[in-house]
Structures are given as C-alpha cells and as structure tokens.
Write an enzyme that holds these catalytic residues in place. Structure first.
Site, mmCIF file in Angstrom:
data_model
loop_
_atom_site.group_PDB
_atom_site.id
_atom_site.type_symbol
_atom_site.label_atom_id
_atom_site.label_comp_id
_atom_site.label_asym_id
_atom_site.label_seq_id
_atom_site.Cartn_x
_atom_site.Cartn_y
_atom_site.Cartn_z
ATOM 1 C CB THR A 107 -0.977 -0.057 1.194
ATOM 2 O OG1 THR A 107 -1.689 -1.303 1.107
ATOM 3 C CG2 THR A 107 -1.989 1.062 1.140
ATOM 4 C CB VAL A 254 1.638 -16.798 1.038
ATOM 5 C CG1 VAL A 254 1.730 -17.750 2.221
ATOM 6 C CG2 VAL A 254 3.034 -16.417 0.539
ATOM 7 C CD1 TRP A 554 -9.606 3.562 2.229
ATOM 8 C CD2 TRP A 554 -8.487 5.343 1.503
ATOM 9 N NE1 TRP A 554 -10.328 4.126 1.228
ATOM 10 C CE2 TRP A 554 -9.673 5.218 0.764
ATOM 11 C CE3 TRP A 554 -7.619 6.392 1.213
ATOM 12 C CZ2 TRP A 554 -10.030 6.112 -0.242
ATOM 13 C CZ3 TRP A 554 -7.968 7.281 0.209
ATOM 14 C CH2 TRP A 554 -9.157 7.144 -0.503
ATOM 15 C CG HIS A 555 -5.177 5.575 7.949
ATOM 16 N ND1 HIS A 555 -5.497 6.870 8.277
ATOM 17 C CD2 HIS A 555 -4.472 5.656 6.781
ATOM 18 C CE1 HIS A 555 -5.014 7.704 7.363
ATOM 19 N NE2 HIS A 555 -4.396 6.989 6.445
ATOM 20 C CG HIS A 598 -2.564 10.268 7.602
ATOM 21 N ND1 HIS A 598 -3.349 10.336 6.484
ATOM 22 C CD2 HIS A 598 -2.932 11.311 8.401
ATOM 23 C CE1 HIS A 598 -4.157 11.398 6.596
ATOM 24 N NE2 HIS A 598 -3.919 12.003 7.737
HETATM 25 C C1 LIG Z 1 -5.550 4.927 -0.680
HETATM 26 C C2 LIG Z 1 -4.709 4.928 0.570
HETATM 27 C C3 LIG Z 1 -4.050 6.095 0.942
HETATM 28 C C4 LIG Z 1 -3.271 6.098 2.101
HETATM 29 N N1 LIG Z 1 -2.560 7.210 2.395
HETATM 30 C C5 LIG Z 1 -1.702 7.213 3.428
HETATM 31 C C6 LIG Z 1 -0.870 8.331 3.670
HETATM 32 O O1 LIG Z 1 -0.892 9.330 2.942
HETATM 33 N N2 LIG Z 1 -0.027 8.290 4.735
HETATM 34 C C7 LIG Z 1 0.000 7.230 5.591
HETATM 35 O O2 LIG Z 1 0.729 7.292 6.586
HETATM 36 N N3 LIG Z 1 -0.769 6.136 5.378
HETATM 37 C C8 LIG Z 1 -1.593 6.091 4.292
HETATM 38 N N4 LIG Z 1 -2.333 4.979 4.033
HETATM 39 C C9 LIG Z 1 -2.184 3.811 4.932
HETATM 40 C C10 LIG Z 1 -0.828 3.091 4.758
HETATM 41 O O3 LIG Z 1 -0.501 3.025 3.401
HETATM 42 C C11 LIG Z 1 -0.904 1.693 5.376
HETATM 43 O O4 LIG Z 1 -1.162 1.800 6.753
HETATM 44 C C12 LIG Z 1 0.381 0.875 5.221
HETATM 45 O O5 LIG Z 1 0.891 0.955 3.929
HETATM 46 C C13 LIG Z 1 0.091 -0.580 5.595
HETATM 47 O O6 LIG Z 1 1.261 -1.340 5.451
HETATM 48 P P1 LIG Z 1 1.249 -2.925 5.642
HETATM 49 O O7 LIG Z 1 2.652 -3.362 5.517
HETATM 50 O O8 LIG Z 1 0.496 -3.264 6.852
HETATM 51 O O9 LIG Z 1 0.384 -3.480 4.432
HETATM 52 P P2 LIG Z 1 0.678 -3.392 2.877
HETATM 53 O O10 LIG Z 1 1.596 -2.297 2.552
HETATM 54 O O11 LIG Z 1 -0.654 -3.390 2.214
HETATM 55 O O12 LIG Z 1 1.454 -4.740 2.556
HETATM 56 C C14 LIG Z 1 0.862 -6.004 2.477
HETATM 57 C C15 LIG Z 1 1.531 -6.737 1.329
HETATM 58 O O13 LIG Z 1 1.254 -8.107 1.422
HETATM 59 C C16 LIG Z 1 0.900 -8.596 0.132
HETATM 60 N N5 LIG Z 1 0.065 -9.779 0.355
HETATM 61 C C17 LIG Z 1 -1.138 -9.818 0.972
HETATM 62 N N6 LIG Z 1 -1.585 -11.096 1.018
HETATM 63 C C18 LIG Z 1 -0.634 -11.858 0.445
HETATM 64 C C19 LIG Z 1 -0.521 -13.254 0.214
HETATM 65 N N7 LIG Z 1 -1.474 -14.113 0.582
HETATM 66 N N8 LIG Z 1 0.604 -13.704 -0.413
HETATM 67 C C20 LIG Z 1 1.583 -12.862 -0.786
HETATM 68 N N9 LIG Z 1 1.507 -11.528 -0.598
HETATM 69 C C21 LIG Z 1 0.422 -11.040 0.023
HETATM 70 C C22 LIG Z 1 0.197 -7.422 -0.508
HETATM 71 O O14 LIG Z 1 0.121 -7.534 -1.909
HETATM 72 C C23 LIG Z 1 1.033 -6.258 -0.032
HETATM 73 O O15 LIG Z 1 2.132 -6.039 -0.883
HETATM 74 C C24 LIG Z 1 -3.156 4.931 2.902
HETATM 75 C C25 LIG Z 1 -3.814 3.771 2.518
HETATM 76 C C26 LIG Z 1 -4.576 3.763 1.356
HETATM 77 C C27 LIG Z 1 -5.270 2.491 0.949
#
Ligand SMILES: Cc1cc2nc3c(=O)[nH]c(=O)nc-3n(C[C@H](O)[C@H](O)[C@H](O)COP(=O)(O)OP(=O)(O)OC[C@H]3O[C@@H](n4cnc5c(N)ncnc54)[C@H](O)[C@@H]3O)c2cc1C
Length: 640
Positions: A107, A254, A554-555, A598
């Site tokens: 994300t 996965v 989206w958080h 965020h």
């Molecule tokens: C539209 C939007 C705008 C946002 N804007 C902001 C912002 O401006 N500032 C901010 O601080 N936060 C923002 N956020 C929130 C922030 O981006 C997220 O909190 C953060 O990126 C989450 O990180 P994560 O590692 O938990 O998940 P992710 O970054 O989503 O990583 C999960 C990864 O796992 C992979 N995955 C999932 N299931 C599987 C599987 N079964 N097998 C293999 N791979 C898999 C996915 O494809 C992905 O690459 C925003 C979110 C969105 C949706």
C-alpha cells in the site's frame, strides 16, 4: 533488469527468482510497506538468507510514482486487491471500498504519501497496554532512522506553514521526505490556517515532535529532487539489489504457513516450517532453516486470514470453515480499528487563481502541468494535494454542555466491553479523551471537489474539507470467508459502531465546518457556496448525512494486536504469535490501539524494530545451539 519509467526516472531492481533454493533463514509473507523494510533489515547480515513472497508484481506507473496521481490505482485489479466491507450496519448498510496495494511495495506504493507521526502519548499507551519498549522514544527513533528530511523553501515555510523543526526529523535515511511545492489557489491555505487560529486552534510548527495538536502541513514521502514517490522499492531495494542473500519472489500468493505436525517445543508451541504458495497456477512451498522464522506482513486484512488458513485462530470459526485448529487463538481477526470520514464540499469565488481540480478537466492546464513536470519536476503533478491538516481534541469543537452529554452516552455504550478482553484498552482510550494532547478529529483541506456525487462546473474551483474520526471506539473484525485461500476475507470494520456517540461527534464536526470554520474570516471570504452537505442542513439532516456518507479513510489496524494474550493479543511484544515457536507478524495489524494519524511511517518503524527483534532471537538461538550441540534433532514431519 533495468526499467525505465514513463517519465524518465530509472529504477534498477533485481527480482530474483528463488533459483531452485528451497530453504531460507527467514521467510517474509507480503512484500509491502512493512515486509520490505523488514527484508532489508534482516538481510543486512550476509550470512542470513531471506525470502520475500509477494502476490503482486513490480508496478511502476505514472499513477504510482507521480505524487498528484496517486489515487488512480483504486479498483484497478492489476494493483488494487479490491476489498470491500460487508454491509455496514451503522452506515445505511453501505458496502464500502477498502483499497490496498497488490504490488511490490504494498500500500506504500499507492497511498497518499503523508509521512507523519502520532502524538507521544498515543505510542506510550502501547507500552502501558503491556508491551515493554514500544513507546514514543522507540517508534520515533525508528521513524527517524528511515527518514531523509528535506525542509521546504523558506518562502513555502513562511507562506504555507510548510515548516517543522529539522531536529524532529531524520537525516540520511532511505525514505526521502519533504513538503508539497504546489499550493494553488494561493490564498486558500494561509486562509485555512488563519481561520483555525481565529477559532483558537494554533498553528503547529513541530507536529513531528510528539505534539500533533493544531493546524499544520504534513510532510510526504516524496523525493525532493525528482518529485516522485519515495518508497521501499526505489530506496531499500535499489542500493541493495546486489544482496545475494535476499530473494524477492513476486506473483507468489501465499496460501498458508506450514506448521510441523507435532508440537515441538517444551511449551507445546507449534513450529512454522515453511509456507505454501501459488505461482504460475502451481502450488509450491519453501521452508525455513532449523533456526529460521516465518514473518507475516500481508496487511491488516490478509494477515489474520493467513493465520486462520494455517489453523491459528478462533477454533469455532475455523471449525465452521472446515479447518483444524492447531492453535486456538480467539483474538485473531478481532480488534479491527479504522479511521472513518465524511466530506464537506464548497465552491470557491471567482478569480482566486488556478486549481488542481482542473487537472484532466481543462486540457490546456493539464498539458501545461505535464510539461512543467516532465521538464522541470514542478507544478501541480509534483505534489500531493491536500496536505494541510488540523488535528484537535473534541473539546475544541463541541460545546461544553453537549460534550458532557455525549460523554455520558459514550460511557453507557462502552459498558458492552465490560468483561471482554478489550476492557483495559477501552478504559485507557476513554481516559485519553480528557488528554488534550491527543487529537480525536482531523480536518483535511483538499483543494478540489472530492465528492463524486457533486457535479463540477467547468471553470469553477472547489474545495473539500475531509472530517476524520481519528480514535474510533468501535471495534470490527476480519475473518476468512471459506477455506479457499484465494477468496477475499469478510471485513467488518463496524464503522460508527458506537453509534450514538460516533455519529454525534461526526455530526458536530460537520457543523463546526459549516457553521464555524467556513464562516470565519478570512476563509469565509473565499467561499461562494456550500454544496455538500447542502447549505443550511439541520442537525438531523447532518446526522443522516453522516450515516449515509461515512467512508473508510484506509488506515486499518489491530487485527493481530500486540497485547497480552488474555487481553486480546495475537502477538507478544517480540511480535511472536502466541502458541507458536517461530511465527511472527510485523505489519499494521499489530498496532494494538489505533493512532490518531496516518499510519505508514509508524508501520515502517515497527517493521524496522521487528527486524532487530527477530535478528536477536535468531542469533541468541545460535548461541544456545552451540552450547547444546549434542541435543538430539527430531525429524520434522510436514503435511504438504
Ligand atoms: C488509498 C490509501 C491512501 C493512504 N494514504 C496514506 C498516507 O498518505 N499516509 C500514511 O501514513 N498512510 C496512508 N495509508 C495507509 C498506509 O498506506 C498503510 O497503513 C500501510 O501501507 C500498511 O502497510 P502494511 O505493511 O500493513 O500493508 P501493505 O503495505 O498493504 O502490505 C501487504 C503486502 O502483502 C501482500 N500480500 C497480501 N496477502 C498476500 C498473500 N497471501 N501472499 C503474498 N503476498 C500477500 C500485498 O500484496 C502487499 O504487498 C493509505 C492507505 C490507502 C489504501
């Protein structure tokens, strides 16, 4: 492989196939925001092998790299997982979109790029909830370690308040962080600040230092030189692509963690021995070495699903889906918390100057901006639009007598948590309502019409003020729908679930926007008309508007919370899943109590800390093994 982007920045990435290798010291599930930070951290030790399995592929498109185009990914099956909620009971049964990046970088490859911290007391609360060492000092130190902050020009700092003490930021880290450079229509942002100031909300010049109260400009993860998104793929992986010990396998979905058939440890914990995944329509598996770890970083919605598919979760939910429970852990998928928002839209008076809303509408303006960006990395495309925020406690916008009544109604509703595992965290969150250093509501200024239900007229300019509930009391859940690993999970964020209180505070916030903020000079002098909610709406109409129009900001966090097990925990402070020996979680799902900001920078910082923790466990185990070399190794049996 050298790839040239459509706007001339080149990325040098090495996406290494597993090259026949079948065992790694660490396997990371999900190459997203957290997963790639963790991969970089763990692979610093060249003697340790690391694999990342990512379901998406490498994406580098204008809409992910050019700051102003970021939201263009939403609902595109190529890079958005396209999750939706179940019908939201307190939001008119609406089914809401929950975009998530399905791409290397996750994300963070597609989000709005804000790079911001929460208030000090919010992180310190994690420690109070039973997580030693998880507090403002450690989270902030890790954010700083990842950051290379470039201040705004002195003109932008002065005119648009794009300012924060450099000492609050990191220097020399891999993620480039700076401010927007496009502020049109020019009178708008200074007026937004001044009207808040006139209402007693101060300008905050140190919002990255642990105090987020006030009106301020959010820094973003943008490279100040080439004005493109700065994220793991073009930072961590670029300099490190020659690390032979880091294998990144894309297109690998996965399907479960493979657990050893027997409980191996003395404590009866199960051991993760590898993961199973689907790639090129084939089911494959890779394994961890004897001391190795599996770390799930699949994000708040998919991490619980993967745990459940692996037999770790609430035994009765698993039984219903035909899955044998290996670890009965009822908190998996619970405690889901997300920010929820509503929009107010206004038409601006004539003659205020160009507006970014004209992008893709006015062909002359659009062509001009593309040229500016391509030639000089300037103009509307070079910035995220809408980085001016006000974060404030409820007391500043709600009248004292109404606030007293609302708190009484909240206390009544919160009785539903009595006797549940979440009682302690809810009590802590309730006490934080009286801590005016913690923001509860955010007002984001967007210099455009962001409500798709309102029709834009040509040659007119608009603004949208997004109102966001930062610390919801409602708790939702996410669970697998069936034992089919390719099916989306059932996501119920339970928006406005503490209905009376949460609908009321959002209604009061809309009233504040309509009746105070936009009626106060100088902002009031720029506005021609309120379009949505309709001007002059009654309290009841605003309340109905909230119930019909609330959407996800989206958080999402919390669905694999770091908490004591009996208090709703899925992972311990070492991020190890309860009941397992070597299975960890390190993404946004571990956040036990939602932060009022965020989430990306915090997720990054937590992943960096996860790397330190797991590295230490790995090396400590090596020392123990050395001491007990004579210990008999049991063969590991695995059901594939
Ligand atoms: C539209 C939007 C705008 C946002 N804007 C902001 C912002 O401006 N500032 C901010 O601080 N936060 C923002 N956020 C929130 C922030 O981006 C997220 O909190 C953060 O990126 C989450 O990180 P994560 O590692 O938990 O998940 P992710 O970054 O989503 O990583 C999960 C990864 O796992 C992979 N995955 C999932 N299931 C599987 C599987 N079964 N097998 C293999 N791979 C898999 C996915 O494809 C992905 O690459 C925003 C979110 C969105 C949706």
């Amino acid at each position: 492989m050298r790839l040239a982007t459509t706007f001339g920045v080149s990325l040098h990435l090495c996406l290494v196939a597993s090259a026949g290798r079948t065992a790694y010291d660490h396997i990371i599930v999900g190459g997203g925001s957290a997963g790639l930070v963790l991969a970089e951290r763990l692979s610093r030790d060249p003697t340790v092998s690391v694999a990342v399995l990512e379901a998406g592929s490498l994406t580098e498109q204008n809409r992910t790299l050019i700051p102003a185009l970021y939201s263009g990914f939403i609902w595109d099956p190529e890079i958005d997982w396209r999750f939706t909620t179940v019908p939201q009971k307190h939001v008119s049964d609406n089914v809401l979109l929950l975009p998530r990046g399905k791409t290397l970088g996750g994300t963070a490859a597609v989000n709005g790029m804000y790079f911001v911290r929460a208030a000090k007391n919010e992180y310190d609360a994690w420690e109070t909830l039973g997580n030693p060492g998880w507090n403002w000092d450690t989270v902030n130190a890790n954010i700083k370690a990842l950051e290379n902050f470039i201040p705004a020009s002195s003109k932008d700092a002065k005119t648009f308040h794009a300012t924060d003490s450099a000492s609050n930021h990191g220097k020399g880290g891999p993620i480039e962080v700076t401010y927007s450079t496009y502020w049109e229509p020019a009178p708008l942002i200074p007026a937004y600040f001044s009207s808040f100031n006139a209402l007693g909300i101060p300008t905050n010049k140190h919002a990255s230092g642990g105090d987020t109260i006030g009106v301020w400009q959010a820094p973003c993860a943008i490279d100040a030189e080439n004005r493109s998104r700065s994220y793991a793929v073009n930072t961590f992986l670029h300099p490190n692509d020659r690390r032979e010990n880091l294998h990144i396998i894309t297109g690998a979905h996965v399907t479960r963690t493979i657990l050893a058939d027997e409980q191996l440890s003395k404590a009866g914990d199960v051991r993760a021995v590898g993961v199973q995944y689907i790639a090129d329509n084939e089911t494959r598996s890779i394994h961890v070495t004897e001391r190795g770890h599996v770390v799930i970083t699949a994000g708040t919605y998919q991490t619980p699903k993967l745990l459940e598919l692996s037999g770790i979760g609430n035994a009765s939910i698993l039984k219903e889906k035909g899955i044998t429970a290996r670890v009965d852990l009822p908190a998996v998928g619970e405690n889901l918390q997300d920010h929820v928002g509503v929009l107010s839209c206004f038409e601006l008076k004539d003659g205020l100057g160009p507006s970014v809303g004209a992008l893709n509408v006015d062909s002359e303006y659009t062509a001009q901006q593309w040229e500016l960006y391509t030639e000089e990395r300037k103009g509307a495309l070079a910035s995220v639009h809408g980085t001016t925020v006000a974060m404030i406690p409820f007391q500043k916008i709600i009248k004292a007598d109404t606030w007293t009544t609302l708190k009484a109604s909240l206390d009544k509703s919160l009785q539903q948590f009595r006797g549940t595992p979440y009682e302690k965290q809810i009590a802590l969150q309730r006490s934080q309502l009286d801590d005016e250093s913690i923001p509860q509501i955010e007002f984001v200024l967007l210099p455009m019409l962001a409500d798709p239900t309102v029709k834009a007229e040509p040659n007119r300019s608009y603004i949208t003020i997004g109102t966001v509930l930062l610390r919801p009391f409602a708790r939702g859940s996410v669970h697998l729908e069936s034992d089919d690993p390719l099916k989306h999970p059932l996501i119920d964020p339970n928006y406005l679930g503490i209905t009376e209180f949460e609908t009321a505070v959002m209604t009061e916030a809309l009233k504040f926007v309509a009746e105070s903020l936009t009626q106060t000079k100088p902002l009031s002098t720029l506005i021609a008309a309120q379009l949505s909610p309709p001007s002059g709406s009654s309290h009841a109409e605003l309340e109905a508007f909230v119930q019909q129009r609330a959407f996800s900001v989206w958080h999402p966090a919390g669905s694999a919370s770091m908490l004591p097990k009996e208090e709703g925990g899925v992972v311990d402070p070492q991020l190890k899943v309860y009941g397992t020996e070597n299975l960890h979680v390190a993404d946004a799902s571990i956040i036990p109590l939602q932060i009022g900001t965020h989430t990306m920078a915090t997720v990054y910082a937590n992943a960096l800390r996860a790397g330190e923790i797991i590295e230490k466990i790995y090396h400590d185990a090596a020392d123990v093994n050395k001491d007990t070399e004579d210990s008999q190794q049991k063969p590991i049996h695995v059901e594939l």
